[in-house]
Scaffold this active site. Sequence first.
Site, PDB file in Angstrom:
ATOM      1  N   GLU B  50      44.238  46.347  44.596  1.00 52.70           N
ATOM      2  CA  GLU B  50      43.599  45.010  44.869  1.00 52.70           C
ATOM      3  C   GLU B  50      44.503  43.735  44.379  1.00 52.70           C
ATOM      4  O   GLU B  50      44.513  42.701  44.895  1.00 52.70           O
ATOM      5  CB  GLU B  50      42.192  44.691  44.458  1.00 52.70           C
ATOM      6  CG  GLU B  50      41.275  45.604  45.020  1.00 52.70           C
ATOM      7  CD  GLU B  50      40.935  47.218  44.570  1.00 52.70           C
ATOM      8  OE1 GLU B  50      41.852  47.339  43.529  1.00 52.70           O
ATOM      9  OE2 GLU B  50      40.199  47.663  45.051  1.00 52.70           O
ATOM     10  N   PHE B 112      25.672  50.540  40.399  1.00 53.53           N
ATOM     11  CA  PHE B 112      27.099  51.140  40.439  1.00 53.53           C
ATOM     12  C   PHE B 112      28.097  50.166  41.018  1.00 53.53           C
ATOM     13  O   PHE B 112      27.805  49.396  42.012  1.00 53.53           O
ATOM     14  CB  PHE B 112      27.190  52.324  41.555  1.00 53.53           C
ATOM     15  CG  PHE B 112      28.476  52.790  41.753  1.00 53.53           C
ATOM     16  CD1 PHE B 112      28.903  53.462  40.628  1.00 53.53           C
ATOM     17  CD2 PHE B 112      28.977  52.816  43.176  1.00 53.53           C
ATOM     18  CE1 PHE B 112      30.364  54.008  40.988  1.00 53.53           C
ATOM     19  CE2 PHE B 112      30.047  53.254  43.175  1.00 53.53           C
ATOM     20  CZ  PHE B 112      30.709  54.071  42.134  1.00 53.53           C
ATOM     21  N   GLN B 113      29.132  49.979  40.477  1.00 54.87           N
ATOM     22  CA  GLN B 113      30.304  48.805  40.970  1.00 54.87           C
ATOM     23  C   GLN B 113      29.819  47.398  41.129  1.00 54.87           C
ATOM     24  O   GLN B 113      30.132  46.837  41.889  1.00 54.87           O
ATOM     25  CB  GLN B 113      30.995  49.318  42.309  1.00 54.87           C
ATOM     26  CG  GLN B 113      31.591  50.741  41.990  1.00 54.87           C
ATOM     27  CD  GLN B 113      32.545  50.980  43.435  1.00 54.87           C
ATOM     28  OE1 GLN B 113      32.450  50.561  44.539  1.00 54.87           O
ATOM     29  NE2 GLN B 113      33.691  51.603  42.959  1.00 54.87           N
ATOM     30  N   LYS B 162      26.008  43.297  49.966  1.00 56.58           N
ATOM     31  CA  LYS B 162      26.330  44.268  51.042  1.00 56.58           C
ATOM     32  C   LYS B 162      25.163  43.894  51.974  1.00 56.58           C
ATOM     33  O   LYS B 162      25.314  44.157  53.475  1.00 56.58           O
ATOM     34  CB  LYS B 162      25.810  45.626  50.340  1.00 56.58           C
ATOM     35  CG  LYS B 162      26.451  46.706  51.567  1.00 56.58           C
ATOM     36  CD  LYS B 162      26.573  48.118  51.128  1.00 56.58           C
ATOM     37  CE  LYS B 162      27.024  49.021  52.081  1.00 56.58           C
ATOM     38  NZ  LYS B 162      27.354  50.285  51.580  1.00 56.58           N
ATOM     39  N   MET B 487      63.158  39.112  28.440  1.00 60.58           N
ATOM     40  CA  MET B 487      62.421  37.892  27.659  1.00 60.58           C
ATOM     41  C   MET B 487      61.901  38.073  26.415  1.00 60.58           C
ATOM     42  O   MET B 487      62.228  37.358  25.261  1.00 60.58           O
ATOM     43  CB  MET B 487      61.864  36.975  28.600  1.00 60.58           C
ATOM     44  CG  MET B 487      61.509  35.648  28.088  1.00 60.58           C
ATOM     45  SD  MET B 487      63.083  34.590  28.079  1.00 60.58           S
ATOM     46  CE  MET B 487      63.037  33.760  29.747  1.00 60.58           C
TER      47      MET B 487
END
Lengths: 165, 580
Positions: B50, B112-113, B162, B487
Amino acid sequence: MRHIISILLENESGALSRVAGLFSARAYNIESLTVAPTEDPSLSRMTLVTSGSAEIIEQITKQLNKLIDVVKLNDLNVSHVQHLEREMMLIKVKAPVSARDEIMRLSGIFRGNIIDVTDDAYTVELTGTSDKLNAFIASFDCDSILETVRSGVMGIARGSSALHL
Amino acid sequence: MELSGAEIIAQFLKDEDVEYLFGYPGGAVLHIYDALLRADSVKHILVRHEQAATHAADGYARSTGRTGVALVTSGPGMTNAVTGIATAYLDSIPLVVLTGQVPTAVIGSDAFQEVDSVGISRPCVKHNFLVKDVKDLAETLKKAFYVASTGRPGPVVVDIPKNVTDPNIKIPYSHMASIDMRSYNPVTKGHPFQIKKALELMLNAKKPVFYTGGGVVLSNASASLRSLVQQLGFPITSTLMGLGAYPSSDEQFLGMLGMHGTYEANMAMHDTDVLIAVGARFDDRVTGHLEQFCPDAKIIHIDIDPSSISKTVQVDIPIVGDVDDVLTTMLELLKGSDSSSEAKGSDSSDGQALKDWWKQIKQWRKKNCLRYNKKTKSIKPQFVVEKLHEVTQGDAYITSDVGQHQMFTAQYYGFDEPRRWINSGGLGTMGFGLPAAMGVQLAHLDKTVACVTGEGSIQMNIQELATCMQYQLPIKIINLNNRYLGMVRQWQEFFYEGRYAMSYMDSIPDFVKLAESYGHVGMQIDQTSDVEDALKEAFAMKDKLVFIDFITNREENVYPMIATGKGQHEMELAPDSELV
């Protein structure tokens, strides 16, 4: 310097956390913050007391204005604005028989109201500037104060100028 | 038209002419994916992580000026996307990120999630929304696109539970052409009085310099900036984010300023009497030690965001407005003034002073601060970037990751056009380059796109090689492989007495085999003499992704450098032994 900033913001969930989050993320001070819906239920009015140098206060007002939920704001501590400010306090003190006269006398002097009385405690309602509330607290012996609750400062400009849409 | 929430999203994206949706499916967005599949509206690009969805949408936005759009699921999908959202926020890139959320009935129950997406993203978005009712969905999406793309642009998150996308709940939908928000009215026009005052100050300057930033690119003000700078004959320097807005190859361009800016740019900043800051934000990497920043200058600052003005450096003439609008007004005012018909440079009322100023700048230029030894056997990273410019004729879209390779690219590629240099300036996000290049390539299918990276950064989103194969994206990956986090190593050499704590990378993969395993072409080059041919060969493969692993000089440093806490005039230049 201490500044009182009046804010009209969208009365939406999360709006308050955006303001609070801004202050913690950018390490600005909040002395007090009070918020409630206005006569227009889609808007909340917030009064925020902060302190900082002129540059910091300028940044604070700019950053607040940048928040999408902030509709309008006023800094009440600028030279061309005169303002009124009030804070409300409820203070519960021990009230043995021997102390009751003195509590009533002090309440009278400070124009407070005794709004709850029991055998051993009085609750006083008091409105005024923060200094006045502090002075009232100071007139009691620490041990005799059971509880204090303060609203935080509310501010409004004098005269007909108003923070509205 | 009666549509479900999921169908509204698909239809809305079509109505907004969204070209690509970068995303990754998951439980909370299944209704949306199902609707997308059936609606055949936008082209969905399936990334492999993602974070890459947001970077790719970001790359698309930076290279086109349009709003980039990403779709991720709730919980880990959203948290993975946060780095990309913060990256876009720090560089003011218009992004709309749609995040799935658990159904409204279970929000707050640690389902959940479930994560508090609005809470997590709040400090790194321009604004965010939680849509609690399908009736609010279309209007919220419209607001999200409006807020993201106007004023000072930025990312907007729309969190969609949802049940709001339930296919069985249909409501009327029609596309709104525009939207008004009482609490959001970005300024566009600069104040005419301020603009006039600024112009007067500019025309009376003896040692003026333009300092331009990403705001010029965002405002599409490149043309008006070029006209103004050329008419006035002033020197100009740019931040990392502004490169390309003014052509690097032009005589008036002093190069990039700041920590790794050129000697002449930083010295001009230090000595200037009138600084014209345009769409730049006085970042700490630019200013160096604030007390010593432009000590003698009156400062004009043009910016669309009032909170950028006098944030770190107090300015004398602030102009809040859209950069292009303000510069165009300045050009009109100049046209109206008497001196405009005269030769270049004479707009300044003190032409002799300006000539002396240029004389001084030419002295500084003689230092040739970007010199390096090109005759080494082992490959100098600077050399690769210079050759990259030659082989692509300076006409490529270049993305980068973060570190030494990023600075070398900024210093040596020489960008002549805006929106060609795509990098994470503000947040400094390693792993940005490859997914950003995907967004750029998709937006410009027939153009040359290269990602200059290092062996550290590229491994932060290496999985996107699969996405590049799936969508046949012929990106050229220029991996400047010095086997160090370059760096970090440089700072450890300078400031930690050479103690290289964890900056050495062990177990580096065989990038040739790795590229090949994804179906791409891999090459490894370790001789200076082979660099040019390798690049030519790679760029000749128009339809293939080529991963070129350049084994470079291990302990190369980026010069010039202004150490933290030093003033602009206290640059450290490359040691003489490095020069020829």
